[in-house]
Design a protein around this motif. Structure first.
Motif, PDB file in Angstrom:
ATOM      1  N   GLU A 171       0.886  -1.113  -0.089  1.00 14.75           N
ATOM      2  CA  GLU A 171      -0.112   0.013   0.097  1.00 14.75           C
ATOM      3  C   GLU A 171       0.806   1.270   0.146  1.00 14.75           C
ATOM      4  O   GLU A 171       0.552   2.230  -0.620  1.00 14.75           O
ATOM      5  CB  GLU A 171      -0.867  -0.154   1.099  1.00 14.75           C
ATOM      6  N   ALA A 172       2.101   1.201   0.650  1.00 17.54           N
ATOM      7  CA  ALA A 172       2.870   2.264   0.722  1.00 17.54           C
ATOM      8  C   ALA A 172       3.473   2.664  -0.440  1.00 17.54           C
ATOM      9  O   ALA A 172       3.599   3.826  -1.037  1.00 17.54           O
ATOM     10  CB  ALA A 172       4.036   2.202   1.734  1.00 17.54           C
ATOM     11  N   LEU A 173       3.913   1.484  -1.368  1.00 16.73           N
ATOM     12  CA  LEU A 173       4.366   1.482  -2.855  1.00 16.73           C
ATOM     13  C   LEU A 173       3.145   2.267  -3.532  1.00 16.73           C
ATOM     14  O   LEU A 173       3.597   3.178  -4.410  1.00 16.73           O
ATOM     15  CB  LEU A 173       4.888   0.303  -3.220  1.00 16.73           C
ATOM     16  N   ALA A 174       2.283   1.885  -3.308  1.00 13.30           N
ATOM     17  CA  ALA A 174       0.808   2.353  -4.361  1.00 13.30           C
ATOM     18  C   ALA A 174       0.877   3.916  -3.953  1.00 13.30           C
ATOM     19  O   ALA A 174       0.535   4.455  -4.975  1.00 13.30           O
ATOM     20  CB  ALA A 174      -0.169   1.726  -4.148  1.00 13.30           C
ATOM     21  N   THR A 221      -7.966   8.173  -6.170  1.00 16.33           N
ATOM     22  CA  THR A 221      -7.150   7.321  -5.427  1.00 16.33           C
ATOM     23  C   THR A 221      -7.897   6.513  -4.296  1.00 16.33           C
ATOM     24  O   THR A 221      -8.881   7.252  -3.561  1.00 16.33           O
ATOM     25  CB  THR A 221      -6.222   8.278  -4.572  1.00 16.33           C
ATOM     26  N   PRO A 222      -7.640   5.343  -4.291  1.00 19.05           N
ATOM     27  CA  PRO A 222      -8.568   4.437  -3.062  1.00 19.05           C
ATOM     28  C   PRO A 222      -8.312   4.922  -1.769  1.00 19.05           C
ATOM     29  O   PRO A 222      -7.101   5.595  -1.385  1.00 19.05           O
ATOM     30  CB  PRO A 222      -7.865   3.151  -3.433  1.00 19.05           C
ATOM     31  N   ASP A 223      -9.221   4.870  -1.026  1.00 17.30           N
ATOM     32  CA  ASP A 223      -9.182   5.267   0.498  1.00 17.30           C
ATOM     33  C   ASP A 223      -8.301   4.805   1.384  1.00 17.30           C
ATOM     34  O   ASP A 223      -7.455   5.398   2.227  1.00 17.30           O
ATOM     35  CB  ASP A 223     -10.563   4.971   1.218  1.00 17.30           C
ATOM     36  N   ASN A 224      -7.586   3.486   1.199  1.00 14.25           N
ATOM     37  CA  ASN A 224      -6.783   3.071   1.729  1.00 14.25           C
ATOM     38  C   ASN A 224      -5.172   3.452   1.584  1.00 14.25           C
ATOM     39  O   ASN A 224      -4.157   3.341   2.361  1.00 14.25           O
ATOM     40  CB  ASN A 224      -6.587   1.373   1.607  1.00 14.25           C
ATOM     41  N   VAL A 225      -4.879   4.205   0.516  1.00 13.57           N
ATOM     42  CA  VAL A 225      -3.878   5.104   0.255  1.00 13.57           C
ATOM     43  C   VAL A 225      -3.712   6.532  -0.058  1.00 13.57           C
ATOM     44  O   VAL A 225      -2.773   7.044  -0.073  1.00 13.57           O
ATOM     45  CB  VAL A 225      -2.935   4.455  -1.021  1.00 13.57           C
ATOM     46  N   ILE A 226      -4.989   7.025   0.271  1.00  8.83           N
ATOM     47  CA  ILE A 226      -4.902   8.374  -0.046  1.00  8.83           C
ATOM     48  C   ILE A 226      -4.290   9.387   1.026  1.00  8.83           C
ATOM     49  O   ILE A 226      -3.685  10.282   0.606  1.00  8.83           O
ATOM     50  CB  ILE A 226      -6.359   8.986  -0.069  1.00  8.83           C
ATOM     51  N   GLU A 227      -4.260   8.890   2.244  1.00  9.73           N
ATOM     52  CA  GLU A 227      -3.783   9.665   3.247  1.00  9.73           C
ATOM     53  C   GLU A 227      -2.091   9.953   3.034  1.00  9.73           C
ATOM     54  O   GLU A 227      -1.464  10.885   3.076  1.00  9.73           O
ATOM     55  CB  GLU A 227      -4.005   9.115   4.496  1.00  9.73           C
TER      56      GLU A 227
END
Length: 447
Positions: free
Chosen positions: A46-49, A123-129
C-alpha cells in the motif's frame, strides 16, 4: 568544463557530451526509484501504491521545471555558439527570476489543491492519506527542483555534462541511505521517504547554483550584463512554454491513465507503480539525451553550421539504440525479478501486472528513442509548433485508446496504447525533423 559543440567530428563530440547526460539522468531517476523501492520493501504494497500514485501528480510540477530547463538551455546554447556572452549571462539571470515566480505560484496552487488532485484520479481510500503526505512534502521541495533543473540546463548549454553528473551521482547515492535511515532507524513511514528526497535534492540544488555562478564569473564580458531582459524572456518562453505544455499534457495523460488503473485496486496500482518507474527511467533518459541533441543543434545553428545536424542526428540514433539493446534484453528477460525487487511480499496480481507492462512496452523503446532524438533536433532548431504536433498526436492516441481499450481488453488493453502512440508520433517527428534540417541547410547555402 565548458565545451564548444560546433567543432570536431559530430559523432565523437555528441557521444562524449551525451554519455555523462545519460549517467546524470540515471542517477536522477534513482531518487524516485529509491522512494518506491524503500516504500515497497520496508513499508509494504500500500505504501508503494501511495508513493507511485503521488508521483504521477509530481510529474506536472516537473513538467514546468523541465520547460524552464530546456527554454534556458536552448537559448543559452545559441548565445554560447555565437559568442554573445553578455546576453548569455542576462538569459541565465532572466530564467532564474522567471523560474522563481513560476515556482511560487505552483507551490501555492499545489498546497491548496493537493487533496482534490488525488481525489480527481480516483485514489483509493486505503492509500489517499499516505499519498497526500508524500505529495505535500514534495511540493515543499519545488524550489530545489526548479533551480536544479535550470542549473543543469545551463551546464548543458555550455557543453558541460560532467558537473551535473558528479552532483547527481553523489546526491542519489546519499538519497538511498537517507531513505532507509528515515524509514527504518527513524520510523517516519511514507513521510520519511519524501523528506529524504527533499534533503538530498536541496543540497544538490544549492551546490549546482553556486557552480553556475562560478562558471558565469569566468566568462569575460566588456559590459555589465542586465539582470533581466524582456526580449530574452520572450525568446526563452518561445521554447519553454511549448515544452511545459508538452510535458504537462503528458503528465495529465498519465494521470488519466492512472485514474483508469486505480479502478483495478491497490495490487494493480503497486505493480504498475513499480513498472512505470522502470519505464520512466528509460524514457526520461532518452528525453535527456534528446535535450543534449537540442544543445548540439542550437550551438551549431548559432555558429552557422547546419551541415553538422544530420550527422549529429545519426550519431544520436546509434547512441540510443545501443542503450536500447541492453535495456530491452534486461526488461524482457528479468521482468519478474525487477518488479519483485520493488515490493515486499507482493501479491501475484501485482507481479503479473508489472511483468505484463514491461514485456509489452519495452520492445518499442527502439521506436520512442528515435522519436525523442528527432524531437531534440526540433527543439534546438526552434521548431516548437512541429514538436508539439508530434507530441500531442502520440499522447492523444494513448489517452483515447486507454479509455476505449480498457473496458474491452482489461489491463492489457491499457498497456498496448504505449506502442501505438509512440509509433505514430515517430512518423510525424521524423518528417518534421528531416524537413527542418534541409530548410536550415538551404538557408545557409543562399546567404
Amino acid at each position: 568544463m565548458n565545451k564548444d559543440l560546433t567543432v570536431g567530428k559530430p559523432s565523437s563530440v555528441l557521444w562524449k557530451f551525451c554519455l555523462p547526460l545519460f549517467g546524470s539522468i540515471i542517477f536522477q531517476q534513482m531518487y524516485n526509484i529509491a522512494d518506491s523501492l524503500v516504500a515497497g520493501k520496508f513499508l509494504g504494497e500500500e505504501a508503494l501504491a501511495a508513493v507511485g500514485n503521488g508521483y504521477e501528480i509530481t510529474l506536472i510540477f516537473i513538467a514546468f521545471a523541465f520547460g524552464c530547463n530546456i527554454g534556458c538551455s536552448v537559448v543559452v546554447s545559441r548565445l554560447f555558439g555565437s559568442k554573445q556572452y553578455k546576453d548569455l549571462k542576462t538569459a541565465v539571470y532572466t530564467t532564474l527570476i522567471a523560474s522563481a515566480v513560476l515556482c511560487a505560484v505552483l507551490m501555492l496552487a499545489g498546497l491548496l489543491l493537493c487533496r482534490q488532485l488525488l481525489q480527481l484520479i480516483n485514489t483509493p481510500d486505503n492509500v489517499i492519506e499516505d499519498s497526500e503526505r508524500y505529495l505535500r512534502i514534495y511540493i515543499y521541495s519545488l524550489p530545489f527542483v526548479f533551480f536544479y533543473n535550470v542549473a543543469t540546463g545551463i551546464f548543458s548549454a555550455l557543453g558541460d555534462s560532467t558537473t551535473p553528473f558528479i552532483f547527481l551521482a553523489a546526491s542519489s547515492v546519499a538519497n538511498i541511505g537517507v531513505d532507509i535511515l528515515f524509514v527504518t532507524a527513524i520510523p517516519m513511514g511514507v513521510e520519511g521517504v519524501a523528506w529524504a528526497t527533499f534533503l538530498c535534492q536541496g543540497i544538490s540544488c544549492i551546490l549546482s547554483i553556486v557552480v553556475v555562478f562560478v562558471k558565469l564569473r569566468k566568462i569575460h564580458t566588456d559590459e555589465k550584463p542586465r539582470v533581466f531582459s524582456l526580449q530574452l524572456f520572450k525568446e526563452i518562453s518561445v521554447i519553454a512554454v511549448p515544452s511545459i505544455l508538452q510535458q504537462s499534457f503528458i503528465s495529465v495523460g498519465n494521470i488519466i491513465v492512472q485514474s483508469v488503473i486505480n479502478s483495478y485496486g491497490s495490487s494493480v496500482m503497486a505493480g504498475y507503480s513499480a513498472a512505470i518507474k522502470l519505464n520512466n527511467l528509460v524514457t526520461t533518459s532518452f528525453t535527456t539525451l534528446g535535450n543534449g541533441i537540442s544543445n548540439y543543434t542550437s550551438q551549431n545553428l548559432g555558429a552557422g553550421k547546419p551541415e553538422r545536424l544530420m550527422p549529429g542526428f545519426r550519431a544520436g540514433v546509434v547512441l540510443v539504440w545501443v542503450i536500447c539493446v541492453v535495456i530491452v534484453a534486461l526488461y524482457e528477460g528479468f521482468a519478474s525479478p525487477l518488479i519483485n525487487f520493488f515490493i515486499s511480499n507482493p501479491s501475484d496480481e501485482a507481479i503479473q501486472t508489472g511483468v505484463m507492462y514491461l514485456r509489452i512496452v519495452s520492445p518499442f523503446y527502439f521506436v520512442v528513442s528515435v522519436k525523442l532524438v528527432a524531437d531534440g533536433v526540433l527543439r534546438g532548431a526552434h521548431m516548437m509548433g512541429k514538436f508539439m504536433i508530434a507530441t500531442f498526436i502520440d499522447l492523444g492516441l494513448r489517452v483515447v485508446l486507454c479509455e476505449i481499450m480498457s473496458p474491452l481488453f482489461g489491463i492489457i488493453g491499457i498497456w498496448a496504447t504505449w506502442p501505438v502512440g509512440w509509433t505514430v508520433g515517430l512518423i510525424f517527428s521524423l518528417v518534421f525533423c528531416f524537413k527542418g534540417i534541409k530548410k536550415a541547410q538551404k538557408a545557409v547555402a543562399h546567404k
